[in-house]
Scaffold this motif. Structure first.
Motif, PDB file in Angstrom:
ATOM      1  N   ALA A  77       0.839  -1.209   0.000  1.00 31.88           N
ATOM      2  CA  ALA A  77       0.000   0.000   0.000  1.00 31.88           C
ATOM      3  C   ALA A  77       0.870   1.253   0.000  1.00 31.88           C
ATOM      4  O   ALA A  77       0.573   2.237  -0.693  1.00 31.88           O
ATOM      5  CB  ALA A  77      -0.944  -0.012   1.196  1.00 31.88           C
ATOM      6  N   PHE A  78       1.956   1.223   0.766  1.00 35.68           N
ATOM      7  CA  PHE A  78       2.882   2.361   0.776  1.00 35.68           C
ATOM      8  C   PHE A  78       3.443   2.608  -0.622  1.00 35.68           C
ATOM      9  O   PHE A  78       3.452   3.747  -1.111  1.00 35.68           O
ATOM     10  CB  PHE A  78       4.021   2.125   1.770  1.00 35.68           C
ATOM     11  CG  PHE A  78       5.105   3.153   1.638  1.00 35.68           C
ATOM     12  CD1 PHE A  78       4.961   4.416   2.195  1.00 35.68           C
ATOM     13  CD2 PHE A  78       6.261   2.869   0.923  1.00 35.68           C
ATOM     14  CE1 PHE A  78       5.953   5.380   2.041  1.00 35.68           C
ATOM     15  CE2 PHE A  78       7.259   3.817   0.763  1.00 35.68           C
ATOM     16  CZ  PHE A  78       7.106   5.081   1.323  1.00 35.68           C
ATOM     17  N   VAL A  79       3.920   1.577  -1.289  1.00 31.44           N
ATOM     18  CA  VAL A  79       4.510   1.726  -2.625  1.00 31.44           C
ATOM     19  C   VAL A  79       3.487   2.284  -3.602  1.00 31.44           C
ATOM     20  O   VAL A  79       3.775   3.210  -4.367  1.00 31.44           O
ATOM     21  CB  VAL A  79       5.093   0.386  -3.125  1.00 31.44           C
ATOM     22  CG1 VAL A  79       5.429   0.443  -4.616  1.00 31.44           C
ATOM     23  CG2 VAL A  79       6.323   0.002  -2.310  1.00 31.44           C
ATOM     24  N   ILE A  80       2.281   1.755  -3.566  1.00 31.04           N
ATOM     25  CA  ILE A  80       1.237   2.206  -4.499  1.00 31.04           C
ATOM     26  C   ILE A  80       0.926   3.679  -4.283  1.00 31.04           C
ATOM     27  O   ILE A  80       0.853   4.466  -5.234  1.00 31.04           O
ATOM     28  CB  ILE A  80      -0.020   1.327  -4.367  1.00 31.04           C
ATOM     29  CG1 ILE A  80       0.277  -0.060  -4.940  1.00 31.04           C
ATOM     30  CG2 ILE A  80      -1.218   1.971  -5.069  1.00 31.04           C
ATOM     31  CD1 ILE A  80      -0.724  -1.119  -4.563  1.00 31.04           C
ATOM     32  N   THR A  81       0.719   4.077  -3.005  1.00 27.56           N
ATOM     33  CA  THR A  81       0.340   5.471  -2.741  1.00 27.56           C
ATOM     34  C   THR A  81       1.523   6.435  -2.859  1.00 27.56           C
ATOM     35  O   THR A  81       1.325   7.621  -3.113  1.00 27.56           O
ATOM     36  CB  THR A  81      -0.325   5.617  -1.361  1.00 27.56           C
ATOM     37  OG1 THR A  81       0.577   5.179  -0.342  1.00 27.56           O
ATOM     38  CG2 THR A  81      -1.622   4.821  -1.297  1.00 27.56           C
ATOM     39  N   ALA A  82       2.728   5.952  -2.707  1.00 26.86           N
ATOM     40  CA  ALA A  82       3.902   6.824  -2.814  1.00 26.86           C
ATOM     41  C   ALA A  82       4.364   7.005  -4.259  1.00 26.86           C
ATOM     42  O   ALA A  82       4.809   8.095  -4.641  1.00 26.86           O
ATOM     43  CB  ALA A  82       5.055   6.276  -1.970  1.00 26.86           C
ATOM     44  N   TYR A  83       4.249   5.952  -5.090  1.00 27.07           N
ATOM     45  CA  TYR A  83       4.853   5.995  -6.414  1.00 27.07           C
ATOM     46  C   TYR A  83       3.897   5.814  -7.592  1.00 27.07           C
ATOM     47  O   TYR A  83       4.282   6.115  -8.723  1.00 27.07           O
ATOM     48  CB  TYR A  83       5.959   4.933  -6.506  1.00 27.07           C
ATOM     49  CG  TYR A  83       7.014   5.108  -5.449  1.00 27.07           C
ATOM     50  CD1 TYR A  83       7.884   6.195  -5.466  1.00 27.07           C
ATOM     51  CD2 TYR A  83       7.127   4.205  -4.399  1.00 27.07           C
ATOM     52  CE1 TYR A  83       8.844   6.371  -4.483  1.00 27.07           C
ATOM     53  CE2 TYR A  83       8.082   4.366  -3.410  1.00 27.07           C
ATOM     54  CZ  TYR A  83       8.931   5.448  -3.451  1.00 27.07           C
ATOM     55  OH  TYR A  83       9.867   5.617  -2.466  1.00 27.07           O
ATOM     56  N   TYR A  84       2.709   5.314  -7.354  1.00 23.04           N
ATOM     57  CA  TYR A  84       1.816   5.011  -8.472  1.00 23.04           C
ATOM     58  C   TYR A  84       0.509   5.804  -8.425  1.00 23.04           C
ATOM     59  O   TYR A  84       0.047   6.282  -9.455  1.00 23.04           O
ATOM     60  CB  TYR A  84       1.511   3.502  -8.533  1.00 23.04           C
ATOM     61  CG  TYR A  84       2.734   2.706  -8.896  1.00 23.04           C
ATOM     62  CD1 TYR A  84       3.027   2.410 -10.221  1.00 23.04           C
ATOM     63  CD2 TYR A  84       3.629   2.273  -7.923  1.00 23.04           C
ATOM     64  CE1 TYR A  84       4.168   1.708 -10.566  1.00 23.04           C
ATOM     65  CE2 TYR A  84       4.775   1.581  -8.253  1.00 23.04           C
ATOM     66  CZ  TYR A  84       5.045   1.305  -9.577  1.00 23.04           C
ATOM     67  OH  TYR A  84       6.184   0.617  -9.915  1.00 23.04           O
ATOM     68  N   GLU A  85      -0.092   5.907  -7.268  1.00 22.54           N
ATOM     69  CA  GLU A  85      -1.374   6.605  -7.142  1.00 22.54           C
ATOM     70  C   GLU A  85      -1.358   7.471  -5.883  1.00 22.54           C
ATOM     71  O   GLU A  85      -1.962   7.131  -4.879  1.00 22.54           O
ATOM     72  CB  GLU A  85      -2.522   5.589  -7.099  1.00 22.54           C
ATOM     73  CG  GLU A  85      -2.549   4.723  -8.348  1.00 22.54           C
ATOM     74  CD  GLU A  85      -3.876   4.021  -8.559  1.00 22.54           C
ATOM     75  OE1 GLU A  85      -4.921   4.698  -8.469  1.00 22.54           O
ATOM     76  OE2 GLU A  85      -3.860   2.813  -8.812  1.00 22.54           O
ATOM     77  N   PRO A  86      -0.660   8.624  -5.959  1.00 20.75           N
ATOM     78  CA  PRO A  86      -0.455   9.438  -4.755  1.00 20.75           C
ATOM     79  C   PRO A  86      -1.730  10.043  -4.162  1.00 20.75           C
ATOM     80  O   PRO A  86      -1.718  10.457  -3.007  1.00 20.75           O
ATOM     81  CB  PRO A  86       0.509  10.529  -5.228  1.00 20.75           C
ATOM     82  CG  PRO A  86       0.391  10.553  -6.705  1.00 20.75           C
ATOM     83  CD  PRO A  86       0.016   9.164  -7.124  1.00 20.75           C
ATOM     84  N   PHE A  87      -2.815  10.089  -4.911  1.00 16.49           N
ATOM     85  CA  PHE A  87      -4.060  10.649  -4.374  1.00 16.49           C
ATOM     86  C   PHE A  87      -4.974   9.571  -3.801  1.00 16.49           C
ATOM     87  O   PHE A  87      -6.059   9.857  -3.318  1.00 16.49           O
ATOM     88  CB  PHE A  87      -4.791  11.449  -5.461  1.00 16.49           C
ATOM     89  CG  PHE A  87      -3.956  12.600  -5.951  1.00 16.49           C
ATOM     90  CD1 PHE A  87      -3.729  13.703  -5.133  1.00 16.49           C
ATOM     91  CD2 PHE A  87      -3.369  12.564  -7.195  1.00 16.49           C
ATOM     92  CE1 PHE A  87      -2.950  14.757  -5.564  1.00 16.49           C
ATOM     93  CE2 PHE A  87      -2.567  13.619  -7.637  1.00 16.49           C
ATOM     94  CZ  PHE A  87      -2.359  14.717  -6.818  1.00 16.49           C
ATOM     95  N   MET A  88      -4.541   8.348  -3.836  1.00 15.55           N
ATOM     96  CA  MET A  88      -5.342   7.235  -3.321  1.00 15.55           C
ATOM     97  C   MET A  88      -5.174   7.140  -1.809  1.00 15.55           C
ATOM     98  O   MET A  88      -4.063   7.135  -1.299  1.00 15.55           O
ATOM     99  CB  MET A  88      -4.897   5.928  -4.001  1.00 15.55           C
ATOM    100  CG  MET A  88      -5.698   4.718  -3.587  1.00 15.55           C
ATOM    101  SD  MET A  88      -5.146   3.232  -4.476  1.00 15.55           S
ATOM    102  CE  MET A  88      -6.150   3.356  -5.938  1.00 15.55           C
ATOM    103  N   ASP A  89      -6.290   7.082  -1.085  1.00 14.59           N
ATOM    104  CA  ASP A  89      -6.257   6.941   0.374  1.00 14.59           C
ATOM    105  C   ASP A  89      -6.668   5.551   0.826  1.00 14.59           C
ATOM    106  O   ASP A  89      -6.410   5.169   1.965  1.00 14.59           O
ATOM    107  CB  ASP A  89      -7.187   7.960   1.037  1.00 14.59           C
ATOM    108  CG  ASP A  89      -6.659   9.374   0.910  1.00 14.59           C
ATOM    109  OD1 ASP A  89      -5.428   9.557   0.894  1.00 14.59           O
ATOM    110  OD2 ASP A  89      -7.481  10.306   0.821  1.00 14.59           O
ATOM    111  N   ILE A  90      -7.341   4.798  -0.047  1.00 15.89           N
ATOM    112  CA  ILE A  90      -7.778   3.436   0.280  1.00 15.89           C
ATOM    113  C   ILE A  90      -7.331   2.522  -0.846  1.00 15.89           C
ATOM    114  O   ILE A  90      -7.643   2.758  -2.012  1.00 15.89           O
ATOM    115  CB  ILE A  90      -9.305   3.360   0.465  1.00 15.89           C
ATOM    116  CG1 ILE A  90      -9.721   4.200   1.666  1.00 15.89           C
ATOM    117  CG2 ILE A  90      -9.745   1.910   0.646  1.00 15.89           C
ATOM    118  CD1 ILE A  90     -11.214   4.273   1.890  1.00 15.89           C
TER     119      ILE A  90
END
Length: 164
Positions: A77-90
């Motif tokens: 989840a960290f990798v996804i929100t940090a590098y792929y979808e920074p506006f995603m909260d869930i």
């Protein structure tokens, strides 16, 4: 493929519980995922593929695929929100253990684990021999859990880890 090493449960680099997170465009063979996990030599390597609005997630240890890993899910989840979808909260992950949902709250990540109630099981001579003490009860779920008399019994236990 991009592969990240993330220290979960850490406030600084080189602390916490490390997991590798490999982000894929499409699935590779289980054999190749296993070989990558062996090469990484971490407790878990997570493999993530985006499909529609969720992610598919699988975990491999150097010994094989497993059905659930909390710290590697949080790392994913960290990798996804940090590098792929920074506006995603869930972030929703479809896994062998069902849907896992990780919620980002500022710089922290929260996940609810699926409930896996263990069932009572009979004590065996092998259990007693491995612990070098007779447990009060035994339960079997994903893992074997042995209940000892009290905290002192746990502190004084001298298990044979090879037998365990």
């Amino acid at each position: 493929m991009k592969c990240y090493i993330v220290d979960a449960f850490a406030e600084r680099l080189f602390e916490g519980n490390p997991a590798a997170v490999c982000v894929l465009d499409e699935w590779i063979s289980a054999e190749l995922m296993q070989n990558i996990a062996i090469e990484n030599n971490l407790s878990e390597t997570a493999f993530v593929v985006k499909q529609d609005n969720e992610y598919k997630l699988r975990w491999f240890t150097p010994g094989g695929e497993i059905d659930l890993c909390g710290h590697a899910t949080l790392a994913s989840a960290f990798v996804i929100t940090a590098y792929y979808e920074p506006f995603m909260d869930i972030v929703q992950f479809q896994t062998m253990s069902g849907m896992l949902v990780v919620e980002k709250q500022e710089n922290l990540f929260e996940m609810t684990f699926p409930s896996q109630t263990p069932a009572p099981c009979p004590l065996t001579e092998e259990m007693v021999d491995a612990l070098d003490i007779k447990p009060v009860e035994a339960y079997l779920g994903r893992d074997l859990m042995l209940v000892l008399e009290d905290e002192k019994a746990v502190q004084n236990a001298t298990p044979d880890f090879l037998k365990l």
